[in-house]
Design a protein around this motif. Structure first.
Motif, PDB file in Angstrom:
ATOM      1  N   ASN A  72       0.855  -1.197   0.000  1.00  0.00           N
ATOM      2  CA  ASN A  72       0.000   0.000   0.000  1.00  0.00           C
ATOM      3  C   ASN A  72       0.888   1.244   0.000  1.00  0.00           C
ATOM      4  N   ALA A  73       1.083   1.809  -1.178  1.00  0.00           N
ATOM      5  CA  ALA A  73       1.996   2.945  -1.313  1.00  0.00           C
ATOM      6  C   ALA A  73       1.540   4.141  -0.492  1.00  0.00           C
ATOM      7  N   GLU A  74       0.252   4.400  -0.452  1.00  0.00           N
ATOM      8  CA  GLU A  74      -0.249   5.557   0.296  1.00  0.00           C
ATOM      9  C   GLU A  74       0.025   5.392   1.793  1.00  0.00           C
ATOM     10  N   TRP A  75      -0.196   4.191   2.304  1.00  0.00           N
ATOM     11  CA  TRP A  75       0.088   3.940   3.725  1.00  0.00           C
ATOM     12  C   TRP A  75       1.584   4.109   4.005  1.00  0.00           C
ATOM     13  N   LEU A  76       2.408   3.593   3.107  1.00  0.00           N
ATOM     14  CA  LEU A  76       3.857   3.700   3.288  1.00  0.00           C
ATOM     15  C   LEU A  76       4.318   5.156   3.249  1.00  0.00           C
ATOM     16  N   LYS A  77       3.712   5.951   2.373  1.00  0.00           N
ATOM     17  CA  LYS A  77       4.058   7.377   2.291  1.00  0.00           C
ATOM     18  C   LYS A  77       3.732   8.074   3.604  1.00  0.00           C
ATOM     19  N   ARG A  78       2.536   7.801   4.119  1.00  0.00           N
ATOM     20  CA  ARG A  78       2.127   8.464   5.357  1.00  0.00           C
ATOM     21  C   ARG A  78       3.002   8.007   6.532  1.00  0.00           C
ATOM     22  N   ALA A  79       3.289   6.712   6.573  1.00  0.00           N
ATOM     23  CA  ALA A  79       4.069   6.179   7.684  1.00  0.00           C
ATOM     24  C   ALA A  79       5.498   6.722   7.674  1.00  0.00           C
TER      25      ALA A  79
END
Length: 274
Positions: A72-79
């Motif tokens: 999940n790229a979006e989750w990884l970006k936020r994290a």
């Protein structure tokens, strides 16, 4: 609600969602009168969140959730963004998330970030690979030049490959004409190599001529480098051979002289008059 009804993990989840909404609105809105409300909201949300989750909390939560969100790229970006904001980049989970994000959405910036992280962890071969990838992906000439210079310093300091280091520094100079920093870097490499590039005191001292040549080059192409270059010139000029030693080895002021070793450059004899 945190004090009575929800735990830290829920707070982080909500913070993620709210941050995405705010950033989205700020990217779309052009009217300053509307943007100011989101800017205020962003400031307030971050202020409220700041004391709640520390690095230990984030590491624990993201380690537990990494596997289910690893694609999940979006989750990884936020994290990764949140961990970076909280200066929690030293743990392996941050490296894992950053590397996975880079694989999912490779960019020059993410490759460069991976390179810097690998240097910090003394994984020098992997660092070089990421930095090379960053150069290949980067289209902006100024940024590419900076990446080349990072590569140059990495190859000199961490990989002990001075020839390759100089080559990357010269590429940095070519990529951004009028930038003196790459020549400062080469001068520093030469000065640091003096004791390895001479079999006697005269030959060691002669290496500093080539270092000063590069510092002079730096300020000649980039006036903003003049102060730094002049300080280095003043420092290393003190170690030039004196007139007596130069004469003993058959050299006079103004003559050409070839510095051997990996430097392999012709310079001009400059002696200290005692």
């Amino acid at each position: 609600l945190y004090k009575s009804k929800i735990d830290k993990e829920k707070v982080i989840e909500i913070f993620d969602k709210v941050s995405v909404i705010i950033d989205y609105q700020l990217s779309k809105l052009t009217e300053e009168s509307k943007r100011k409300y989101y800017l205020t909201a962003k400031e307030n949300v971050e202020m409220l969140f700041e004391p709640i989750a520390n690095c230990e909390d984030l590491i624990k939560i993201y380690k537990a959730r990494f596997e289910e969100n690893s694609e999940n790229a979006e989750w990884l970006k936020r994290a990764t963004s949140l961990m970076a904001k909280k200066q929690c980049t030293g743990d392996d989970i941050f490296v894992k998330m950053s590397e996975k994000l880079h694989k999912l959405e490779p960019s020059a910036e993410s490759a460069y970030l991976m390179g810097i992280m690998m240097i910090d962890k003394n994984q020098n071969t992997r660092a070089a690979d990421f930095l090379k990838e960053a150069v290949e992906l980067q289209k902006d000439h100024d940024k590419k030049s900076e990446y080349y210079l990072t590569l140059a310093n990495h190859f000199f300091k961490n990989l002990n490959q001075p020839d390759q280091a100089r080559a990357y520094a010269l590429r940095a100079a070519a990529e951004k004409p009028g930038w003196g920093k790459p020549y400062i870097a080469i001068g520093d490499m030469y000065a640091a190599s003096a004791k390895e590039c001479g079999t006697n005191d005269f030959e060691v001292s002669a290496v500093y001529w080539t270092a000063v040549d590069k510092y002079s080059k730096a300020k000649s192409v980039d006036n903003s480098m003049a102060e730094e270059a002049n300080k280095k010139i003043a420092t290393w000029s003190k170690y030039f051979p004196n007139q007596k030693d130069a004469f003993f080895y058959g050299y006079n002021n103004g003559q050409p002289y070839n510095v051997v070793c990996w430097i392999n450059e012709t310079t001009t004899v400059r002696v200290i008059i005692l």
